[in-house]
Design a protein around this motif. Structure first.
Motif, PDB file in Angstrom:
ATOM      1  N   MET A   1      -4.085 -15.843   2.023  1.00  8.97           N
ATOM      2  CA  MET A   1      -2.664 -15.631   2.119  1.00  8.97           C
ATOM      3  C   MET A   1      -2.234 -14.833   0.892  1.00  8.97           C
ATOM      4  N   THR A   2      -1.558 -13.745   1.122  1.00  8.54           N
ATOM      5  CA  THR A   2      -1.203 -12.894   0.000  1.00  8.54           C
ATOM      6  C   THR A   2       0.264 -12.962  -0.376  1.00  8.54           C
ATOM      7  N   SER A   3       1.156 -13.168   0.550  1.00  8.22           N
ATOM      8  CA  SER A   3       2.570 -13.182   0.217  1.00  8.22           C
ATOM      9  C   SER A   3       3.323 -13.900   1.314  1.00  8.22           C
ATOM     10  N   GLY A   4       4.464 -14.480   0.951  1.00  9.91           N
ATOM     11  CA  GLY A   4       5.280 -15.119   1.973  1.00  9.91           C
ATOM     12  C   GLY A   4       6.336 -16.013   1.377  1.00  9.91           C
ATOM     13  N   ARG A   5       7.278 -16.389   2.214  1.00 12.29           N
ATOM     14  CA  ARG A   5       8.357 -17.317   1.860  1.00 12.29           C
ATOM     15  C   ARG A   5       8.154 -18.555   2.730  1.00 12.29           C
ATOM     16  N   PHE A   6       8.010 -19.710   2.078  1.00  8.20           N
ATOM     17  CA  PHE A   6       7.586 -20.917   2.773  1.00  8.20           C
ATOM     18  C   PHE A   6       8.469 -22.117   2.453  1.00  8.20           C
ATOM     19  N   THR A   7       8.272 -23.168   3.235  1.00 13.41           N
ATOM     20  CA  THR A   7       8.821 -24.482   2.980  1.00 13.41           C
ATOM     21  C   THR A   7       7.825 -25.498   3.558  1.00 13.41           C
ATOM     22  N   VAL A   8       7.876 -26.731   3.076  1.00 11.78           N
ATOM     23  CA  VAL A   8       7.056 -27.806   3.629  1.00 11.78           C
ATOM     24  C   VAL A   8       8.011 -28.873   4.152  1.00 11.78           C
ATOM     25  N   SER A   9       7.889 -29.179   5.439  1.00  8.51           N
ATOM     26  CA  SER A   9       8.799 -30.125   6.075  1.00  8.51           C
ATOM     27  C   SER A   9       8.050 -31.082   6.981  1.00  8.51           C
ATOM     28  N   ALA A  10       8.673 -32.232   7.192  1.00  9.70           N
ATOM     29  CA  ALA A  10       8.220 -33.166   8.223  1.00  9.70           C
ATOM     30  C   ALA A  10       9.101 -32.894   9.432  1.00  9.70           C
ATOM     31  N   LEU A  11       8.501 -32.404  10.510  1.00 10.09           N
ATOM     32  CA  LEU A  11       9.263 -32.131  11.725  1.00 10.09           C
ATOM     33  C   LEU A  11       9.420 -33.430  12.499  1.00 10.09           C
ATOM     34  N   LEU A  12      10.661 -33.757  12.831  1.00  8.88           N
ATOM     35  CA  LEU A  12      10.956 -35.048  13.434  1.00  8.88           C
ATOM     36  C   LEU A  12      11.153 -34.962  14.940  1.00  8.88           C
ATOM     37  N   GLU A  13      10.964 -33.762  15.478  1.00  8.05           N
ATOM     38  CA  GLU A  13      10.971 -33.557  16.923  1.00  8.05           C
ATOM     39  C   GLU A  13       9.993 -32.434  17.221  1.00  8.05           C
ATOM     40  N   PRO A  14       9.482 -32.356  18.444  1.00 12.22           N
ATOM     41  CA  PRO A  14       8.481 -31.333  18.756  1.00 12.22           C
ATOM     42  C   PRO A  14       9.007 -29.922  18.472  1.00 12.22           C
ATOM     43  N   ALA A  15       8.157 -29.108  17.870  1.00  9.15           N
ATOM     44  CA  ALA A  15       8.529 -27.719  17.575  1.00  9.15           C
ATOM     45  C   ALA A  15       7.269 -26.920  17.310  1.00  9.15           C
ATOM     46  N   SER A  16       7.340 -25.652  17.591  1.00 10.68           N
ATOM     47  CA  SER A  16       6.258 -24.743  17.208  1.00 10.68           C
ATOM     48  C   SER A  16       6.887 -23.635  16.384  1.00 10.68           C
ATOM     49  N   ASP A  17       7.319 -22.582  17.017  1.00 13.78           N
ATOM     50  CA  ASP A  17       8.013 -21.516  16.306  1.00 13.78           C
ATOM     51  C   ASP A  17       9.504 -21.661  16.607  1.00 13.78           C
TER      52      ASP A  17
ATOM     53  N   SER B   1      13.786 -20.233  15.291  1.00 11.51           N
ATOM     54  CA  SER B   1      14.568 -19.222  14.582  1.00 11.51           C
ATOM     55  C   SER B   1      15.268 -19.833  13.368  1.00 11.51           C
ATOM     56  N   HIS B   2      15.797 -18.978  12.522  1.00 11.57           N
ATOM     57  CA  HIS B   2      16.457 -19.428  11.301  1.00 11.57           C
ATOM     58  C   HIS B   2      17.740 -20.199  11.589  1.00 11.57           C
ATOM     59  N   ASN B   3      18.352 -20.004  12.728  1.00 11.31           N
ATOM     60  CA  ASN B   3      19.598 -20.712  13.019  1.00 11.31           C
ATOM     61  C   ASN B   3      19.426 -21.812  14.075  1.00 11.31           C
ATOM     62  N   ARG B   4      18.200 -22.156  14.409  1.00 13.21           N
ATOM     63  CA  ARG B   4      17.933 -23.206  15.388  1.00 13.21           C
ATOM     64  C   ARG B   4      16.729 -24.034  14.943  1.00 13.21           C
ATOM     65  N   TRP B   5      16.855 -24.693  13.786  1.00 12.17           N
ATOM     66  CA  TRP B   5      15.788 -25.535  13.266  1.00 12.17           C
ATOM     67  C   TRP B   5      15.690 -26.820  14.071  1.00 12.17           C
ATOM     68  N   PRO B   6      14.476 -27.353  14.236  1.00 12.21           N
ATOM     69  CA  PRO B   6      14.349 -28.701  14.804  1.00 12.21           C
ATOM     70  C   PRO B   6      14.794 -29.723  13.749  1.00 12.21           C
ATOM     71  N   LEU B   7      15.034 -30.931  14.176  1.00 15.53           N
ATOM     72  CA  LEU B   7      15.355 -32.002  13.243  1.00 15.53           C
ATOM     73  C   LEU B   7      14.184 -32.137  12.284  1.00 15.53           C
ATOM     74  N   HIS B   8      14.457 -32.127  10.966  1.00 15.18           N
ATOM     75  CA  HIS B   8      13.359 -32.112   9.994  1.00 15.18           C
ATOM     76  C   HIS B   8      13.808 -32.686   8.652  1.00 15.18           C
ATOM     77  N   LEU B   9      12.824 -33.111   7.890  1.00 17.54           N
ATOM     78  CA  LEU B   9      12.996 -33.577   6.516  1.00 17.54           C
ATOM     79  C   LEU B   9      12.254 -32.594   5.630  1.00 17.54           C
ATOM     80  N   THR B  10      12.973 -31.896   4.762  1.00 17.36           N
ATOM     81  CA  THR B  10      12.329 -30.957   3.853  1.00 17.36           C
ATOM     82  C   THR B  10      11.705 -31.725   2.696  1.00 17.36           C
TER      83      THR B  10
END
Length: 161
Positions: A1-17, A19-28
């Motif tokens: 991995m050479t570059s990127g903008r990331f976060t680590v979250s616990a996804l609390l509902e099913p999700a794969s990919d 959008s930035h304005n439609r996040w699944p329920l999550h704990l960052t």
């Protein structure tokens, strides 16, 4: 991995990919960070760290308003979650991560779950967290596309011996 903008979250509902304005329920667990020129795969790092932490049982607290008019449900203080957050942040700093928030993020960790349009948690709800996701916040160089690039299972390896 050479570059990127990331976060680590616990996804609390099913999700794969998503959008930035439609996040699944999550704990960052670790807020936004950038990695450039990292020679160690951050996906492997996530898997290594989560493997040494048992699954978490968390209790939801009261709702609160965060800056920017975001309604959230706070997570009651939890030593195991705070230790996991600190270990991830410290390791990411060693890998060269630059956090969008101050490096003091580790001292001011205030876990919460944002209230979403379609889902929310309430005070007294109990969360079972058994997996963390590494999320690329600009998948394919598109800042509106988010992609899960790794999942790390929380498991207490010491208990398996």
């Amino acid at each position: 991995m050479t570059s990127g903008r990331f976060t680590v979250s616990a996804l609390l509902e099913p999700a794969s990919d998503f959008s930035h304005n439609r996040w699944p329920l999550h704990l960052t667990v670790v807020g936004n960070f950038v990695l450039e020129g990292c020679t160690y795969d951050v996906s492997e790092f996530l898997v290594d760290v989560t493997a040494s932490h048992p699954p978490l049982t968390l209790l939801c607290g009261q709702d609160a308003w965060l800056a920017g008019d975001s309604l959230v449900t706070r997570i009651e203080p939890n030593v195991a979650l705070t230790e996991l957050h600190r270990e991830l942040c410290h390791g990411l700093l060693l890998l060269g991560a630059r956090f969008e928030a101050s490096v003091q993020i580790m001292q001011h960790f205030a876990p919460h779950v944002a209230v979403q349009k379609t889902a929310r948690l309430r005070e007294g709800d109990v969360l079972k967290v058994g997996q963390l996701a590494l999320i690329d916040r600009a998948a394919g160089w598109d800042p509106t596309s988010h992609e899960i690039i790794a999942r790390g299972e929380l498991q207490d390896l010491a208990a398996l011996r």
